[in-house]
Motif scaffolding. Structure first.
Motif, PDB file in Angstrom:
ATOM      1  N   LEU A  90      48.549  43.858  38.840  1.00  0.00           N
ATOM      2  CA  LEU A  90      49.613  43.232  38.047  1.00  0.00           C
ATOM      3  C   LEU A  90      51.011  43.541  38.569  1.00  0.00           C
ATOM      4  O   LEU A  90      51.992  42.955  38.105  1.00  0.00           O
ATOM      5  CB  LEU A  90      49.519  43.711  36.590  1.00  0.00           C
ATOM      6  CG  LEU A  90      48.208  43.464  35.851  1.00  0.00           C
ATOM      7  CD1 LEU A  90      48.281  44.051  34.451  1.00  0.00           C
ATOM      8  CD2 LEU A  90      47.883  41.976  35.798  1.00  0.00           C
ATOM      9  N   ILE A  91      51.119  44.475  39.541  1.00  0.00           N
ATOM     10  CA  ILE A  91      52.440  44.927  39.988  1.00  0.00           C
ATOM     11  C   ILE A  91      53.217  43.804  40.663  1.00  0.00           C
ATOM     12  O   ILE A  91      54.397  43.584  40.391  1.00  0.00           O
ATOM     13  CB  ILE A  91      52.302  46.131  40.936  1.00  0.00           C
ATOM     14  CG1 ILE A  91      51.748  47.334  40.158  1.00  0.00           C
ATOM     15  CG2 ILE A  91      53.650  46.480  41.572  1.00  0.00           C
ATOM     16  CD1 ILE A  91      51.488  48.552  41.018  1.00  0.00           C
ATOM     17  N   GLY A  92      52.557  43.117  41.564  1.00  0.00           N
ATOM     18  CA  GLY A  92      53.227  42.045  42.286  1.00  0.00           C
ATOM     19  C   GLY A  92      52.353  40.818  42.390  1.00  0.00           C
ATOM     20  O   GLY A  92      51.121  40.917  42.436  1.00  0.00           O
ATOM     21  N   ASP A  93      52.970  39.666  42.419  1.00  0.00           N
ATOM     22  CA  ASP A  93      52.222  38.406  42.456  1.00  0.00           C
ATOM     23  C   ASP A  93      51.978  37.990  43.905  1.00  0.00           C
ATOM     24  O   ASP A  93      52.444  36.940  44.359  1.00  0.00           O
ATOM     25  CB  ASP A  93      53.011  37.326  41.708  1.00  0.00           C
ATOM     26  CG  ASP A  93      52.179  36.065  41.483  1.00  0.00           C
ATOM     27  OD1 ASP A  93      50.937  36.182  41.437  1.00  0.00           O
ATOM     28  OD2 ASP A  93      52.775  34.981  41.369  1.00  0.00           O
ATOM     29  N   SER A 159      47.465  30.093  35.550  1.00  0.00           N
ATOM     30  CA  SER A 159      46.775  30.900  34.540  1.00  0.00           C
ATOM     31  C   SER A 159      46.136  32.169  35.111  1.00  0.00           C
ATOM     32  O   SER A 159      45.653  33.011  34.356  1.00  0.00           O
ATOM     33  CB  SER A 159      45.694  30.067  33.844  1.00  0.00           C
ATOM     34  OG  SER A 159      44.663  29.719  34.755  1.00  0.00           O
ATOM     35  N   LEU A 160      46.129  32.323  36.432  1.00  0.00           N
ATOM     36  CA  LEU A 160      45.482  33.493  37.028  1.00  0.00           C
ATOM     37  C   LEU A 160      46.108  34.817  36.576  1.00  0.00           C
ATOM     38  O   LEU A 160      45.375  35.786  36.313  1.00  0.00           O
ATOM     39  CB  LEU A 160      45.510  33.385  38.560  1.00  0.00           C
ATOM     40  CG  LEU A 160      44.645  32.274  39.164  1.00  0.00           C
ATOM     41  CD1 LEU A 160      44.683  32.345  40.687  1.00  0.00           C
ATOM     42  CD2 LEU A 160      43.209  32.369  38.675  1.00  0.00           C
ATOM     43  N   PRO A 161      47.454  34.927  36.471  1.00  0.00           N
ATOM     44  CA  PRO A 161      48.013  36.192  35.975  1.00  0.00           C
ATOM     45  C   PRO A 161      47.511  36.564  34.574  1.00  0.00           C
ATOM     46  O   PRO A 161      47.319  37.749  34.271  1.00  0.00           O
ATOM     47  CB  PRO A 161      49.522  35.936  35.988  1.00  0.00           C
ATOM     48  CG  PRO A 161      49.720  34.896  37.056  1.00  0.00           C
ATOM     49  CD  PRO A 161      48.523  34.009  36.930  1.00  0.00           C
ATOM     50  N   THR A 162      47.298  35.581  33.733  1.00  0.00           N
ATOM     51  CA  THR A 162      46.775  35.855  32.393  1.00  0.00           C
ATOM     52  C   THR A 162      45.352  36.408  32.479  1.00  0.00           C
ATOM     53  O   THR A 162      44.993  37.346  31.756  1.00  0.00           O
ATOM     54  CB  THR A 162      46.779  34.575  31.536  1.00  0.00           C
ATOM     55  OG1 THR A 162      48.105  34.052  31.496  1.00  0.00           O
ATOM     56  CG2 THR A 162      46.282  34.860  30.134  1.00  0.00           C
ATOM     57  N   MET A 163      44.550  35.846  33.365  1.00  0.00           N
ATOM     58  CA  MET A 163      43.194  36.344  33.569  1.00  0.00           C
ATOM     59  C   MET A 163      43.215  37.801  34.031  1.00  0.00           C
ATOM     60  O   MET A 163      42.435  38.639  33.556  1.00  0.00           O
ATOM     61  CB  MET A 163      42.459  35.471  34.598  1.00  0.00           C
ATOM     62  CG  MET A 163      41.033  35.913  34.884  1.00  0.00           C
ATOM     63  SD  MET A 163      40.206  34.895  36.134  1.00  0.00           S
ATOM     64  CE  MET A 163      41.052  35.442  37.638  1.00  0.00           C
ATOM     65  N   LEU A 164      44.115  38.114  34.963  1.00  0.00           N
ATOM     66  CA  LEU A 164      44.210  39.484  35.469  1.00  0.00           C
ATOM     67  C   LEU A 164      44.702  40.437  34.375  1.00  0.00           C
ATOM     68  O   LEU A 164      44.260  41.592  34.312  1.00  0.00           O
ATOM     69  CB  LEU A 164      45.154  39.530  36.666  1.00  0.00           C
ATOM     70  CG  LEU A 164      44.711  38.736  37.893  1.00  0.00           C
ATOM     71  CD1 LEU A 164      45.744  38.868  39.014  1.00  0.00           C
ATOM     72  CD2 LEU A 164      43.346  39.213  38.393  1.00  0.00           C
ATOM     73  N   LEU A 165      45.599  39.977  33.509  1.00  0.00           N
ATOM     74  CA  LEU A 165      46.088  40.807  32.416  1.00  0.00           C
ATOM     75  C   LEU A 165      44.969  41.122  31.423  1.00  0.00           C
ATOM     76  O   LEU A 165      44.811  42.278  30.986  1.00  0.00           O
ATOM     77  CB  LEU A 165      47.241  40.105  31.704  1.00  0.00           C
ATOM     78  CG  LEU A 165      47.818  40.835  30.479  1.00  0.00           C
ATOM     79  CD1 LEU A 165      48.368  42.201  30.874  1.00  0.00           C
ATOM     80  CD2 LEU A 165      48.894  39.981  29.804  1.00  0.00           C
ATOM     81  N   ILE A 166      44.194  40.124  31.060  1.00  0.00           N
ATOM     82  CA  ILE A 166      43.069  40.337  30.137  1.00  0.00           C
ATOM     83  C   ILE A 166      42.074  41.321  30.742  1.00  0.00           C
ATOM     84  O   ILE A 166      41.564  42.224  30.056  1.00  0.00           O
ATOM     85  CB  ILE A 166      42.391  38.998  29.808  1.00  0.00           C
ATOM     86  CG1 ILE A 166      43.329  38.121  28.977  1.00  0.00           C
ATOM     87  CG2 ILE A 166      41.074  39.218  29.067  1.00  0.00           C
ATOM     88  CD1 ILE A 166      42.816  36.720  28.757  1.00  0.00           C
ATOM     89  N   THR A 167      41.813  41.168  32.032  1.00  0.00           N
ATOM     90  CA  THR A 167      40.907  42.091  32.713  1.00  0.00           C
ATOM     91  C   THR A 167      41.444  43.517  32.667  1.00  0.00           C
ATOM     92  O   THR A 167      40.694  44.470  32.403  1.00  0.00           O
ATOM     93  CB  THR A 167      40.709  41.653  34.174  1.00  0.00           C
ATOM     94  OG1 THR A 167      40.123  40.351  34.212  1.00  0.00           O
ATOM     95  CG2 THR A 167      39.805  42.640  34.916  1.00  0.00           C
ATOM     96  N   ALA A 168      42.725  43.691  32.931  1.00  0.00           N
ATOM     97  CA  ALA A 168      43.321  45.025  32.927  1.00  0.00           C
ATOM     98  C   ALA A 168      43.229  45.668  31.543  1.00  0.00           C
ATOM     99  O   ALA A 168      42.926  46.860  31.413  1.00  0.00           O
ATOM    100  CB  ALA A 168      44.774  44.951  33.388  1.00  0.00           C
ATOM    101  N   ILE A 169      43.500  44.895  30.496  1.00  0.00           N
ATOM    102  CA  ILE A 169      43.407  45.423  29.127  1.00  0.00           C
ATOM    103  C   ILE A 169      41.981  45.885  28.837  1.00  0.00           C
ATOM    104  O   ILE A 169      41.757  46.974  28.279  1.00  0.00           O
ATOM    105  CB  ILE A 169      43.863  44.364  28.113  1.00  0.00           C
ATOM    106  CG1 ILE A 169      45.370  44.093  28.262  1.00  0.00           C
ATOM    107  CG2 ILE A 169      43.533  44.804  26.683  1.00  0.00           C
ATOM    108  CD1 ILE A 169      45.859  42.925  27.434  1.00  0.00           C
TER     109      ILE A 169
END
Length: 447
Positions: A90-93, A159-169
């Motif tokens: 999540l640090i950098g895109d 929408s990929l950043p949202t997927m990565l955020l959900i995964t991280a949570i």
């Protein structure tokens, strides 16, 4: 004193096991979209997944040794590294941060997956361990299902950043739960004070009695101590002569004990084949079925159903098989059915046959893993982390080799499916030959 199973530890482990697979396969269903967003080739996105089996082959044994020496610390480290890897993405895109996060999570994976036998052996009574291993293994496949579902929901580049955020949570919460529930040694862990009390309450020594055999003095070696004679330790005693005061030595001693056991070596060789077929089928099913008119979306659905069937099978079939003492029979049936399914795909590829054959493979082939791991847990005692590492290493190596071979035949689908059928059939005699050593292991384990 009868100690109770601690199922909360299995719940925490299952969450982290699922998290490792979620990070691994996040981009499996959105390879093209991810390549466009991050400005790299599809092959580069593929490496975000390929680093996991590659590093597993290298790290399986060292991670197994760490688990045998510092089980809870190593397992918690695996959970935290998985969460850290998910957060780093999540640090950098850009692709660099994605790869860095994947590498961290891939280092963590063997610390988590190798622990499936250790967590059950330390936190569950002997009668509950087959169920615990089945649940822990099923959760690993469930993580694959979650990954496929997320990639089906978040299908656009934006929408990929949202997927990565959900995964991280999910990964952070899973690590927190596991850390909480394993903060103390399990009731059946040699480090738990109650285990010594329970052992001597069960079988007190008198001055006239000989002391229990140790790994150094027992005529059958460390493996016999781990599941030794009924007189040596109770069924629910900690693995590997915990009551004797002579646990299996960690480090190279654990590796020598695990690899020196003929049954463990045979299980490692056997693991090459079903793992190899499953990985190759998961990797190339879409490309192999495309000439028969199966679209990419349909192929993804077939693979999703395959893994769901594997989750259901892994959570139920091994429990029934162990109760009926039919481990060898199930392995023979699953390998034979897998070969027949591959032949069907070679002769009559299509949507219907794809659904039937590949779902059957998931339902019967994936439960072979918890069955093999349950045998490892019964056999190896305090070397279970190293022994499980050997099994996972062999499986990942088989996956890499068979996937390479099938990849070379991707333009010849019938030949590729027949090769996978042959690989499954090669393992059938080995599975059948396990009947006698499994019966001997069972007789040694009886109180």
């Amino acid at each position: 004193m009868r100690m109770r199973s601690q199922w909360s530890a299995i719940v925490g482990y299952s969450l982290v096991g699922a998290a490792t697979q979620l990070v691994w396969l996040n981009f499996a269903g959105v390879t093209t979209v991810a390549a466009g967003r991050y400005g790299v080739s599809e092959s580069a996105i593929g490496w975000l997944a390929q680093v996991f089996p590659l590093l597993y082959v290298v790290l399986a044994i060292p991670c197994g040794l760490l688990l045998d020496r510092w089980f809870r610390g190593a397992l918690i480290a695996g959970a935290l590294l998985t969460a850290l890897g998910a957060l780093v993405r999540l640090i950098g895109d850009d692709f660099g941060w994605l790869l860095a996060g994947q590498i961290l999570a891939s280092i963590a994976q063997p610390l988590v997956l190798n622990a499936v036998t250790g967590i059950t052996g330390r936190y569950l009574s002997a009668k509950d361990r087959p169920t615990g291993i089945a649940a822990g293994t099923a959760s690993i496949f469930a993580g694959m299902v979650i990954a496929f579902l997320l990639s089906a929901i978040f299908t656009t580049a934006s929408s990929l950043p949202t997927m990565l955020l959900i995964t991280a949570i999910f990964c952070v919460l899973s690590a927190a739960v596991l850390t909480l529930v394993v903060r103390r040694p399990g009731a059946f862990d040699p480090a738990h004070p109650a285990t010594t009390i329970a052992y001597f309450d069960y079988a007190p020594l008198t001055p006239q009695e000989d002391p229990p055999a140790t790994a150094a003095t027992h005529p059958d070696g460390p493996a016999a101590i781990a599941h030794g004679d009924a007189a040596a330790a109770p069924t629910d005693a900690p693995a590997a002569s915990a009551g004797s005061g002579s646990p299996l030595p960690p480090g190279r001693g654990a590796l020598a004990a695990a690899w020196g056991d003929p049954l463990i070596r045979r299980l490692c060789v056997l693991a090459l084949f079903p793992f190899g077929v499953f990985v190759a089928m998961s990797t190339f099913a879409q490309a192999l079925l495309e000439p028969a008119g199966v679209t990419g979306g349909t192929a993804s659905t077939i693979l999703l159903v395959n893994v769901v069937a594997g989750v259901v099978g892994s959570a139920t079939i091994p429990i029934l098989v162990v109760r009926r003492h039919a481990e060898s029979t199930l392995l023979v049936v699953s390998l034979t059915a897998t070969a027949a399914a591959c032949v069907l795909l070679a002769l009559a590829p299509g949507v219907l046959t794809g659904f039937v054959a590949i779902t059957l493979i998931g339902l019967l082939l994936l439960p072979a893993l918890p069955i093999v791991l349950e045998l490892v847990e019964r056999r190896t005692g305090e070397a279970e982390g190293t022994a499980a590492g050997l099994i996972w290493m062999a499986g990942n190596l088989g996956g890499l080799v068979v996937a390479v071979v099938v990849g070379l035949l991707v333009d010849h689908p019938a030949a590729a499916f027949l090769v996978m059928a042959a690989i499954a059939l090669i393992a059938v005699p080995g599975a059948r030959a396990l009947r006698r050593p499994i019966a001997e292991l069972r007789s040694q384990s009886q109180p």
